[in-house]
Design a protein around this motif. Structure first.
Motif, mmCIF file in Angstrom:
data_model
loop_
_atom_site.group_PDB
_atom_site.id
_atom_site.type_symbol
_atom_site.label_atom_id
_atom_site.label_comp_id
_atom_site.label_asym_id
_atom_site.label_seq_id
_atom_site.Cartn_x
_atom_site.Cartn_y
_atom_site.Cartn_z
ATOM 1 N N GLN A 1 36.968 53.210 44.460
ATOM 2 C CA GLN A 1 35.889 53.546 45.393
ATOM 3 C C GLN A 1 34.900 54.476 44.699
ATOM 4 O O GLN A 1 35.275 55.538 44.220
ATOM 5 N N TRP A 2 33.650 54.056 44.633
ATOM 6 C CA TRP A 2 32.571 54.919 44.201
ATOM 7 C C TRP A 2 31.746 55.258 45.429
ATOM 8 O O TRP A 2 31.970 54.716 46.514
ATOM 9 N N ASP B 1 28.805 54.405 46.206
ATOM 10 C CA ASP B 1 27.972 53.313 46.711
ATOM 11 C C ASP B 1 28.661 51.949 46.782
ATOM 12 O O ASP B 1 28.095 50.994 47.293
ATOM 13 N N ARG B 2 29.902 51.842 46.264
ATOM 14 C CA ARG B 2 30.550 50.530 46.265
ATOM 15 C C ARG B 2 32.046 50.645 45.974
ATOM 16 O O ARG B 2 32.537 51.665 45.536
ATOM 17 N N LYS B 3 32.716 49.533 46.219
ATOM 18 C CA LYS B 3 34.118 49.377 45.835
ATOM 19 C C LYS B 3 34.173 48.297 44.777
ATOM 20 O O LYS B 3 33.403 47.344 44.829
ATOM 21 N N LYS B 4 35.095 48.461 43.831
ATOM 22 C CA LYS B 4 35.208 47.475 42.765
ATOM 23 C C LYS B 4 36.679 47.305 42.393
ATOM 24 O O LYS B 4 37.430 48.277 42.318
ATOM 25 N N LYS B 5 37.085 46.063 42.177
ATOM 26 C CA LYS B 5 38.450 45.773 41.740
ATOM 27 C C LYS B 5 38.477 45.864 40.219
ATOM 28 O O LYS B 5 37.701 45.189 39.531
ATOM 29 N N ILE B 6 39.369 46.722 39.706
ATOM 30 C CA ILE B 6 39.457 46.916 38.258
ATOM 31 C C ILE B 6 40.893 46.708 37.785
ATOM 32 O O ILE B 6 41.834 46.787 38.563
ATOM 33 N N GLN B 7 41.041 46.453 36.498
ATOM 34 C CA GLN B 7 42.355 46.308 35.876
ATOM 35 C C GLN B 7 42.707 47.642 35.213
ATOM 36 O O GLN B 7 41.960 48.124 34.362
ATOM 37 N N VAL B 8 43.845 48.218 35.597
ATOM 38 C CA VAL B 8 44.307 49.473 35.002
ATOM 39 C C VAL B 8 45.711 49.270 34.438
ATOM 40 O O VAL B 8 46.465 48.434 34.935
ATOM 41 N N PRO B 9 46.078 50.041 33.411
ATOM 42 C CA PRO B 9 47.423 49.908 32.842
ATOM 43 C C PRO B 9 48.507 50.290 33.854
ATOM 44 O O PRO B 9 48.345 51.233 34.631
ATOM 45 N N LEU B 10 49.596 49.551 33.833
ATOM 46 C CA LEU B 10 50.734 49.845 34.695
ATOM 47 C C LEU B 10 51.368 51.176 34.298
ATOM 48 O O LEU B 10 51.762 51.967 35.144
ATOM 49 N N PHE B 11 51.465 51.426 32.995
ATOM 50 C CA PHE B 11 52.038 52.665 32.473
ATOM 51 C C PHE B 11 50.935 53.475 31.813
ATOM 52 O O PHE B 11 50.419 53.076 30.765
#
Length: 156
Positions: free
Chosen positions: A37-38, A40-50
């Motif tokens: 969540q920013w 002005d918007r929401k964005k789906k991102i890829q983040v590391p599991l660990f």
């Protein structure tokens, strides 16, 4: 070849994995989708599991090659030796991440201390011990992976 765990600078996991791949080292950086969540918007991102960890597959004699890459800090050690992750455990993580977001677990009156075998979901066929029973979930210990799993009770 063995899989080793490499500790990286924070937020450098994907960069380090990419650079190691470029020089021919097999890496695995498990990623999950997250909605950020920013203002002005929401964005789906890829983040590391660990956070700050990636897996590398290298020959024992070539282990020091990874230190040529910026962002690599050290290997993770266990009992004074670099921690080795089994191929089976890497495959379990890959299978778990490839599963749909939701899956069904059927529970038949587990008791605290029961040893069970999971029959569905990403940890299919893994043995676990029921550590705790709460009002709406169970806490299971997956001994082979050294982790704790929280399973929601399905109300029928």
């Amino acid at each position: 070849m063995n899989w080793y765990v490499v500790y990286t600078k924070p937020k450098w996991e994907k960069k380090v994995a990419e650079r190691l791949n470029e020089i021919g080292i097999i890496t695995y950086c498990p990623l999950i989708s997250k909605v950020s969540q920013w203002s002005d918007r929401k964005k789906k991102i890829q983040v590391p599991l660990f956070n700050s960890y990636i897996f590398v597959q290298v020959e024992e004699r070539e282990r020091n090659v990874i230190f040529d890459i910026p962002g690599v800090i050290r290997y993770l050690f266990w009992l004074g030796k670099p921690a080795i992750v089994k191929e089976k455990e890497i495959q379990i993580i890959k299978n778990w991440l490839s599963m749909p977001d939701t899956f069904q677990v059927v529970v038949d009156k587990w008791q605290k201390g029961d040893k069970i075998v999971l029959e569905s979901g990403p940890f299919l066929a893994q043995s676990a011990i029921v550590q705790d029973i709460k009002q709406n979930h169970y806490v299971l210990v997956l001994e082979s992976l050294g982790c704790i799993l929280k399973v929601e009770k399905k109300i029928q």
